[in-house]
Motif scaffolding. Structure first.
Motif, mmCIF file in Angstrom:
data_model
loop_
_atom_site.group_PDB
_atom_site.id
_atom_site.type_symbol
_atom_site.label_atom_id
_atom_site.label_comp_id
_atom_site.label_asym_id
_atom_site.label_seq_id
_atom_site.Cartn_x
_atom_site.Cartn_y
_atom_site.Cartn_z
ATOM 1 N N GLY A 13 0.779 -1.240 0.000
ATOM 2 C CA GLY A 13 0.000 0.000 0.000
ATOM 3 C C GLY A 13 0.810 1.289 0.000
ATOM 4 O O GLY A 13 0.330 2.332 0.436
ATOM 5 N N ILE A 14 2.047 1.222 -0.498
ATOM 6 C CA ILE A 14 2.851 2.438 -0.595
ATOM 7 C C ILE A 14 3.041 2.795 -2.067
ATOM 8 O O ILE A 14 3.496 1.969 -2.855
ATOM 9 N N GLY A 15 2.677 4.007 -2.412
ATOM 10 C CA GLY A 15 2.872 4.482 -3.785
ATOM 11 C C GLY A 15 4.068 5.406 -3.833
ATOM 12 O O GLY A 15 4.430 6.012 -2.832
ATOM 13 N N SER A 16 4.674 5.512 -5.011
ATOM 14 C CA SER A 16 5.885 6.309 -5.123
ATOM 15 C C SER A 16 5.817 7.273 -6.299
ATOM 16 O O SER A 16 5.431 6.897 -7.401
ATOM 17 N N VAL A 17 6.160 8.526 -6.018
ATOM 18 C CA VAL A 17 6.367 9.505 -7.083
ATOM 19 C C VAL A 17 7.837 9.897 -6.978
ATOM 20 O O VAL A 17 8.207 10.756 -6.185
ATOM 21 N N PRO A 18 8.685 9.217 -7.750
ATOM 22 C CA PRO A 18 10.122 9.393 -7.547
ATOM 23 C C PRO A 18 10.628 10.737 -8.050
ATOM 24 O O PRO A 18 9.934 11.451 -8.769
ATOM 25 N N GLU A 19 11.836 11.013 -7.652
ATOM 26 C CA GLU A 19 12.583 12.173 -8.106
ATOM 27 C C GLU A 19 12.528 12.230 -9.639
ATOM 28 O O GLU A 19 12.629 11.205 -10.287
ATOM 29 N N ALA A 20 12.417 13.439 -10.167
ATOM 30 C CA ALA A 20 12.452 13.633 -11.623
ATOM 31 C C ALA A 20 11.384 12.797 -12.335
ATOM 32 O O ALA A 20 11.488 12.512 -13.521
ATOM 33 N N ARG A 21 10.389 12.375 -11.568
ATOM 34 C CA ARG A 21 9.143 11.798 -12.094
ATOM 35 C C ARG A 21 9.246 10.424 -12.724
ATOM 36 O O ARG A 21 8.394 9.585 -12.517
ATOM 37 N N ARG A 22 10.257 10.169 -13.552
ATOM 38 C CA ARG A 22 10.442 8.819 -14.103
ATOM 39 C C ARG A 22 9.185 8.213 -14.706
ATOM 40 O O ARG A 22 8.835 7.075 -14.404
ATOM 41 N N ILE A 23 8.527 8.959 -15.535
ATOM 42 C CA ILE A 23 7.421 8.331 -16.270
ATOM 43 C C ILE A 23 8.012 7.596 -17.461
ATOM 44 O O ILE A 23 9.178 7.769 -17.803
ATOM 45 N N PHE A 24 7.204 6.744 -18.098
ATOM 46 C CA PHE A 24 7.700 6.009 -19.258
ATOM 47 C C PHE A 24 7.451 6.857 -20.500
ATOM 48 O O PHE A 24 6.320 6.976 -20.971
ATOM 49 N N GLY A 25 8.535 7.437 -21.031
ATOM 50 C CA GLY A 25 8.417 8.407 -22.113
ATOM 51 C C GLY A 25 7.869 7.843 -23.403
ATOM 52 O O GLY A 25 7.203 8.545 -24.177
ATOM 53 N N ASN A 26 8.103 6.558 -23.638
ATOM 54 C CA ASN A 26 7.654 5.959 -24.894
ATOM 55 C C ASN A 26 6.281 5.317 -24.799
ATOM 56 O O ASN A 26 5.754 4.831 -25.789
#
Ligand SMILES: Nc1ncnc2c1ncn2[C@@H]1O[C@H](COP(=O)(O)OP(=O)(O)O)[C@@H](O)[C@H]1O
Ligand SMILES: [Mg+2]
Length: 252
Positions: free
Chosen positions: A86-99
């Protein structure tokens, strides 16, 4: 502070010592987050803030101390398991999947869930929170603006239906309008029942929305208290908020 001792914390770090090789970066760090709270961890560059997030998520292992989530010791658990708890993470510099598209990025946040109707419900609720994302569902994550990527990262974390979201410098690099937007969103998400642990260099902003805060300096918690008290405290004003100016970036 008026804290009910019978309420065991949602998240608790107890006397955590962390090392990178021979270099110690946490010295008996203790902090906690109660259900329903927004707690910020403030501190200058290299004070050990991101490492605290990594400890919680199981990406770095403390050498000593305890990390408990809902009363369970989570030290040594693999990250996917911690996320499932039950822990969600919004990491540093966001790290979304660009592609990947915005839609695919959001659904990735629910990869560990199998409750399809609830996933669909969360997906719709999250798009309600982020109208800009709804307009861009088929676009690649990589083409979004910084602020939109931050919203996507927050939306993706919410798709895991976490009880606690950890965010590493959620306002970093955003334009002022987006900073306000993200802070409001954090409050909305919190009001809907998710506890927030946010790491920030921008003390002034973080303390506007947090209930409580901790100040980390060179790996030591040097101050803690209610957000209002920290904002008012002469020590925090002088050391971290640049006196009366709104500059608000912590100096280390
Ligand atoms: N993977 C790593 N290996 C070695 N040292 C690291 C690593 N990650 C961070 N550090 C060091 O640990 C200290 C704390 O880093 P960090 O937790 O990222 O601080 P903050 O987020 O407060 O800027 C810094 O001195 C940093 O250089
Ligand atoms: Mg950091």
């Amino acid at each position: 502070m008026t804290e009910d001792k019978s309420r065991s914390p949602l998240l608790e770090l107890h006397e955590v010592d962390t090392y990178y090789g021979v270099v110690q970066v946490h010295f008996a760090v203790s902090l906690h987050v109660q259900k329903g709270e927004i707690v910020c961890l403030l501190g200058g560059n290299a004070s050990g803030k991101s490492t605290t997030m990594k400890i919680i998520l199981g990406l770095v292992k403390p050498r000593a101390g305890l990390v408990r989530f809902k009363g369970q010791n989570i030290v040594g658990l693999p990250t996917p398991k911690i996320i499932r708890l039950g822990i969600g993470s919004v990491p540093e510099a966001r790290r979304i999947f660009g592609n990947m598209t915005v839609r695919e990025n959001l659904l990735m946040g629910a990869y560990h869930r199998s409750d399809k109707p609830a996933i669909t419900e969360d997906y719709e609720r999250i798009l309600g929170l982020f109208p800009r994302l709804r307009e861009r569902l088929t676009q690649r994550g990589g083409v979004l603006s910084g602020g939109e990527q931050q919203m996507l990262a927050i939306g993706r974390a919410l798709m895991g239906r976490p009880q606690l979201i950890c965010m590493d410098e959620p306002t970093m690099g955003l334009s002022p309008a987006f900073v306000d937007n993200v802070l409001e969103l954090i409050q909305t998400i919190n009001a809907q029942g998710t506890a927030i642990f946010m790491v920030e260099q921008n003390a002034n902003l973080a303390l506007q929305i947090a209930h409580r805060g901790y100040v980390l300096q060179n790996g030591h918690i040097v101050l803690q208290g209610a957000a209002r008290d920290l904002l008012d405290s002469r020590e925090v004003q002088d050391a971290y908020l640049g006196g009366s100016s709104g500059a608000a970036v912590i100096k280390s």
